[in-house]
Design an enzyme around this catalytic site. Sequence first.
Site, short mmCIF file in Angstrom:
data_model
loop_
_atom_site.label_atom_id
_atom_site.label_comp_id
_atom_site.label_asym_id
_atom_site.label_seq_id
_atom_site.Cartn_x
_atom_site.Cartn_y
_atom_site.Cartn_z
N ASP A 29 7.46 14.62 -0.38
CA ASP A 29 7.72 13.36 -0.74
C ASP A 29 8.93 12.81 -0.01
OD1 ASP A 29 7.68 11.25 -2.15
OD2 ASP A 29 7.58 12.15 -4.44
N CYS A 74 4.19 6.22 -1.85
CA CYS A 74 3.53 7.39 -2.61
C CYS A 74 2.00 7.23 -3.24
CB CYS A 74 4.62 7.97 -3.71
SG CYS A 74 6.28 8.08 -3.19
N HIS A 130 1.84 11.00 -10.28
CA HIS A 130 1.94 9.33 -9.77
C HIS A 130 0.82 8.88 -9.38
CE1 HIS A 130 4.67 6.72 -7.36
NE2 HIS A 130 4.23 6.24 -8.55
N ASP A 286 3.90 12.28 2.23
CA ASP A 286 3.26 11.38 1.81
C ASP A 286 3.50 9.99 2.44
OD1 ASP A 286 5.73 10.87 0.55
OD2 ASP A 286 4.90 10.51 -1.33
N LYS A 304 9.96 4.51 5.26
CA LYS A 304 9.19 4.23 3.92
C LYS A 304 8.95 2.90 3.50
CE LYS A 304 9.15 5.52 -1.09
NZ LYS A 304 9.67 6.25 -1.93
#
Length: 515
Positions: A29, A74, A130, A286, A304
Site C-alpha cells: 500500500d 487505493c 477497502h 497499489d 500518489k
Amino acid sequence: MWRCFGVLVFVVVCSYCAQLPNLVLVVADDLGWNDVGYHQVEGVTTNNVIATPTLDELAYSGIRLEQHYAQTMCSPTRGALMTSRYPSHTGLGPYVIKTSFPYAMPSQHAFLPELLHSGGYRTHLVGKWHLGFCDERYTPTFRGFDSFLGYLSSDETYYSHISQDGGFSGYDFRNGSKPNVLSPVALNCDGVYSTYLLSAESVRLIQEHSKNYGNGGLFLFLSFQSVHDPLEVPKEFTEPYNAIDDMNRRLMAGMITAMDQAIKNVTDALKANGMWNNTILIFSSDNGGANSAGANNYPLRGNKTSNWEGGIRVPAFLSGPGSNISPSLTGSINNNLFHVVDWMPSLLTAANLPSPSFEIDGVDQWNSLTQGTIPPRDSVIFNMPPQSDGLSHGAIRVGKWKLIIESSVKGSVAFAGTPRLPPAGFIPPEPDVPPLPTQGLWLFNIEEDPNETTNLANEYPGTTAALLRTFKEQQIDCLPDLYTTHRTDSTCDPAQFHDQWTPWSNVPNNNCTYV
C-alpha cells in the site's frame, strides 16, 4: 506466532487441487518506485538505501515489470484488480471509498476469487479490503473469499487498529472463515503490529492448506497495510536506518524492511510445506508512494493521487517456479505495457481455467510475460471522467505516447508545478524544471522520457490531437465516480457497535443501498 484466529475449520480433501498452481498475490500500500532495493541506484540514493533482500531476490529470479501501471489511489486499483474493469466502467474511482461513505464496488461485478473458487481454488484475503462495507454483502467472504483476516476500511493504526473518518472512530480488524457470513471482530488482535498479524495468518493458511489440500490450489491475496500512513514500526526495523535524518523517511524505511521480512516468512512457509515449486507469486504496489509520508518515486515525476508516472507506474514483478518462465526470460526486465486489470485473465490462463464470460478491460498477457510472445496491449486508460465532466482531468497512453489532460486553470497550474522529488538528503546534479502545459495538455514520449521532463504537445500537434480524439471516444461509456454522489452517513457511527466499524445497512434511516 500471534494467533488472533481461533476459528474451527472443517475441510474436504480436494483430489485435484495439486494440479492447480498456487497463486500468491502480494500488494503493498503506497509503496513508491524508489522504495525497493532493486530500483535504488548507487550515487542517487546512497544515503537512503532501503534493504529489501526478499523482494530483490524474487524480482531478479523472475521478471521485473517496469511498465506496470495501477490507478492513482487505493480503492480504484483494488477494484480494477478484482474485476478486471477500469474504474471508469465501474464507478469506483478515481477517488477512494471513504470509510464512512455508504457505497461499495457494485455487486454486479464478479471478483477474481469467485472465478478461482469455481475452478477449485481455496481463496483467502489477508489484510486490507477497502472496497466498501456499508452492507455486509459487500465484504470479502460474500465476494469469493473463503476466509478473511484484516480490516475493511481505508487506513488505520498499525497496533491498535483504529480507523477514523467523518468524525467517527472505531476498531477495525476481523477474522472469519465462513463464506457468506460477516467475519467477526477480532479484538484479540489489538496491540499487535499488523505486519506481524498478516504474516502469521498467511503462514498458518499455507500450513493448513498443505495439510488438507496438498501442494496446489491456493489463492492467497496478501494485501499489506504497509506502507500507508500512519508511520508506525517496531524500533528494531528503524535502527539500521539511523543515518537517515528525515524521520518520515527513516520510519518508512523500517516499515518497508518489516514488510520484506514478512514476505520472506511467506515464501519460507511455501518452501517448508512443499508448495513453492508450484507457486506463482505476483508483487505490486497499489499506486505511487506518498512523498509527504516518507515514500519516494524518484526519478519519476509526481506521487500518489497524480496521473504523472510517479503516481501510477509502480514496482511490480512476476516470480515463483510455478510461473514456468522461459529460461531466456528469467531475471529479465519486461517493458511491455501492463495494467492491473490484466491480472484476472492472465492468472486464469496460468491456472488453465476458462476466460471470463463477461466483458472485461484486461487482456491476457500470460504467454507474453512468460514465453515472450507478442504483447497484446498497446494502450492504457489511467483516469477518465464521464463526458459530463468534459476534459477536466485524465490521462491515456497509446504505445510510447502519453497524454495528460487537466483543462481547468486551477488544476493546470497545480499540475504544472508537480516536481520530481529526490529522497531526503540527496541533491540532484541538475535542478528539476516541471514542464508547462499546452492549453491544459501534456504529451510525453515515455519510452525516451520516462521522467516526463519535456512536453511535446506543441512539437507533435497531430499526435496530441489523435490521443485527445481517442480519449473523447473512450469517454462515451464512462461512469461518474460514485464518490461524487455520496457523503458521510451518520448512521455508520461505530459507537452503536461497541466502537467497532461494522456494516450499518440495518440501522434505521441509513443511506446504504445494496446494488
